[in-house]
Design an enzyme around this catalytic site. Structure first.
Site, PDB file in Angstrom:
ATOM      1  N   LYS A  59      31.532  66.627  72.876  1.00  0.00           N
ATOM      2  CA  LYS A  59      30.878  67.525  71.918  1.00  0.00           C
ATOM      3  C   LYS A  59      31.096  67.042  70.485  1.00  0.00           C
ATOM      4  O   LYS A  59      30.170  66.990  69.681  1.00  0.00           O
ATOM      5  CB  LYS A  59      31.415  68.953  72.065  1.00  0.00           C
ATOM      6  CG  LYS A  59      31.126  69.602  73.399  1.00  0.00           C
ATOM      7  CD  LYS A  59      31.535  71.065  73.410  1.00  0.00           C
ATOM      8  CE  LYS A  59      33.027  71.275  73.237  1.00  0.00           C
ATOM      9  NZ  LYS A  59      33.809  70.732  74.347  1.00  0.00           N
ATOM     10  N   ARG A 136      33.215  80.361  72.930  1.00  0.00           N
ATOM     11  CA  ARG A 136      33.751  79.963  74.237  1.00  0.00           C
ATOM     12  C   ARG A 136      33.748  81.107  75.232  1.00  0.00           C
ATOM     13  O   ARG A 136      34.053  80.902  76.407  1.00  0.00           O
ATOM     14  CB  ARG A 136      35.173  79.431  74.079  1.00  0.00           C
ATOM     15  CG  ARG A 136      35.230  78.029  73.508  1.00  0.00           C
ATOM     16  CD  ARG A 136      36.599  77.428  73.671  1.00  0.00           C
ATOM     17  NE  ARG A 136      36.616  76.024  73.286  1.00  0.00           N
ATOM     18  CZ  ARG A 136      37.675  75.244  73.406  1.00  0.00           C
ATOM     19  NH1 ARG A 136      38.797  75.718  73.917  1.00  0.00           N
ATOM     20  NH2 ARG A 136      37.625  73.984  73.034  1.00  0.00           N
ATOM     21  N   ARG A 170      42.093  59.732  75.678  1.00  0.00           N
ATOM     22  CA  ARG A 170      41.950  60.010  74.246  1.00  0.00           C
ATOM     23  C   ARG A 170      43.202  59.620  73.469  1.00  0.00           C
ATOM     24  O   ARG A 170      44.325  59.857  73.920  1.00  0.00           O
ATOM     25  CB  ARG A 170      41.648  61.496  74.012  1.00  0.00           C
ATOM     26  CG  ARG A 170      40.269  61.883  74.460  1.00  0.00           C
ATOM     27  CD  ARG A 170      39.841  63.242  73.978  1.00  0.00           C
ATOM     28  NE  ARG A 170      40.633  64.336  74.532  1.00  0.00           N
ATOM     29  CZ  ARG A 170      40.231  65.604  74.552  1.00  0.00           C
ATOM     30  NH1 ARG A 170      39.060  65.927  74.035  1.00  0.00           N
ATOM     31  NH2 ARG A 170      40.989  66.538  75.072  1.00  0.00           N
ATOM     32  N   ARG A 214      47.414  63.161  72.309  1.00  0.00           N
ATOM     33  CA  ARG A 214      47.535  64.595  72.045  1.00  0.00           C
ATOM     34  C   ARG A 214      48.475  65.230  73.059  1.00  0.00           C
ATOM     35  O   ARG A 214      48.464  64.885  74.237  1.00  0.00           O
ATOM     36  CB  ARG A 214      46.163  65.267  72.114  1.00  0.00           C
ATOM     37  CG  ARG A 214      45.330  65.080  70.876  1.00  0.00           C
ATOM     38  CD  ARG A 214      43.913  65.564  71.041  1.00  0.00           C
ATOM     39  NE  ARG A 214      43.753  66.800  71.807  1.00  0.00           N
ATOM     40  CZ  ARG A 214      42.601  67.438  71.952  1.00  0.00           C
ATOM     41  NH1 ARG A 214      41.511  66.940  71.387  1.00  0.00           N
ATOM     42  NH2 ARG A 214      42.519  68.536  72.650  1.00  0.00           N
ATOM     43  N   ARG A 225      42.697  73.368  81.675  1.00  0.00           N
ATOM     44  CA  ARG A 225      41.664  73.662  80.682  1.00  0.00           C
ATOM     45  C   ARG A 225      40.277  73.664  81.332  1.00  0.00           C
ATOM     46  O   ARG A 225      39.422  74.490  81.000  1.00  0.00           O
ATOM     47  CB  ARG A 225      41.720  72.637  79.552  1.00  0.00           C
ATOM     48  CG  ARG A 225      42.928  72.793  78.655  1.00  0.00           C
ATOM     49  CD  ARG A 225      43.120  71.593  77.766  1.00  0.00           C
ATOM     50  NE  ARG A 225      42.029  71.449  76.801  1.00  0.00           N
ATOM     51  CZ  ARG A 225      41.729  70.312  76.202  1.00  0.00           C
ATOM     52  NH1 ARG A 225      42.405  69.208  76.493  1.00  0.00           N
ATOM     53  NH2 ARG A 225      40.752  70.265  75.324  1.00  0.00           N
TER      54      ARG A 225
END
Length: 279
Positions: A59, A136, A170, A214, A225
């Site tokens: 996104k 969300r 990531r 992260r 998640r």
């Protein structure tokens, strides 16, 4: 002032006016159900778009590119949360516990952070937006629907196997703050779906030694998640689908394959828009 927080607590007309002012842009024309959106005239009005999709789908990558192309701010609630986490402010400890467990941040906190960001942008003369990570929940979508007209909701989609690999790959440069991805993805298509390949988005040489992961990008947290997204956020798709504003886009691969196709379904031409913006 947290106008959106006040709206969350009360539906009084003064609260609605305050948050509407924070979100004010040129009047938006509501889209009717159709396979592709109408062509955007960058000189006419600024878009008000929402990007949906599971964690790791991209996104932020595509919203930020469209932000530059269309000249509107890209507002990512995930970034707002991380900024608050790093600020040592009153919410930082509470947010750290929520994020590290892979849970969704409460509506009240998200609306508070988003309200402050919108008010700051308004003071700088910002107009239009691409929201990334909000809404969300259906409750958040209803609040947003009460106070502004969303033109289009783009729902990016990838198979879950790809999403997990992307999240685990990531990395962030601890010095410049830019995002990269070291995963080399090759997932075999199932049930008639095509294979998906994505090359790593590697950093320049000077960033490599400074890459960090992260804290919430562990396999257990990523899976949690995704579970929460499927449980609570997918109903948001139905909310916008019912309004004829949902555009679903299956990413065919990495940026080189996906970007031109996304521009195509959005009725945008990158070179044409850049020429218009500089004319």
């Amino acid at each position: 002032m947290a106008a959106m927080t006040r709206l969350f607590r009360s539906s009084s007309s003064s609260a609605v006016f305050s948050i509407r002012r924070s979100l004010s842009t040129a009047a938006a024309t509501e889209l009717k159900p159709q396979p592709t959106p109408p062509r955007v005239d960058p000189k006419g009005r600024n878009v008000q778009w929402v990007f949906l999709g599971c964690p790791g789908v991209g996104k932020g990558t595509y919203a930020s590119r469209l932000s530059v192309l269309l000249g509107v701010p890209h507002i990512a609630t995930g970034d707002l949360v991380r900024e608050e986490l790093n600020s040592s402010g009153p919410l930082s400890k509470q947010l750290a516990e929520i994020v590290n467990q892979g849970k969704l941040v409460s509506d009240e906190i998200i609306i508070n952070l988003l309200s402050k960001r919108l008010e700051a942008g308004e003071s700088k003369g910002e107009s239009g937006f691409i929201l990334d990570g909000f809404p969300r929940t259906v409750r958040q979508a209803e609040i947003l629907d009460d106070v502004t007209d969303i033109d289009l909701v783009v729902n990016l989609k990838l198979p879950e196997k790809v999403l997990v690999e992307k999240c685990l790959g990531r990395r962030i440069c601890s010095e410049c703050g830019k995002n990269f991805n070291v995963a080399s993805i090759n997932v075999k298509g199932e049930n008639g779906n095509p294979d998906i390949s994505m090359d790593p988005l590697n950093p320049p040489a000077h960033c490599f030694p400074k890459l960090i992961t992260r804290s919430d990008d562990t396999e257990s947290i990523v899976n949690e998640r995704l579970r929460i997204y499927n449980e609570k956020s997918q109903p948001v798709e139905d909310f916008y689908r019912g309004k004829g504003k949902l555009l679903e886009f299956d990413l065919p691969g990495g940026i080189p394959e996906s970007w031109p196709k996304l521009l195509g379904v959005l009725n945008l031409d990158e070179n044409e828009e850049k020429r218009s913006a500089t004319a």
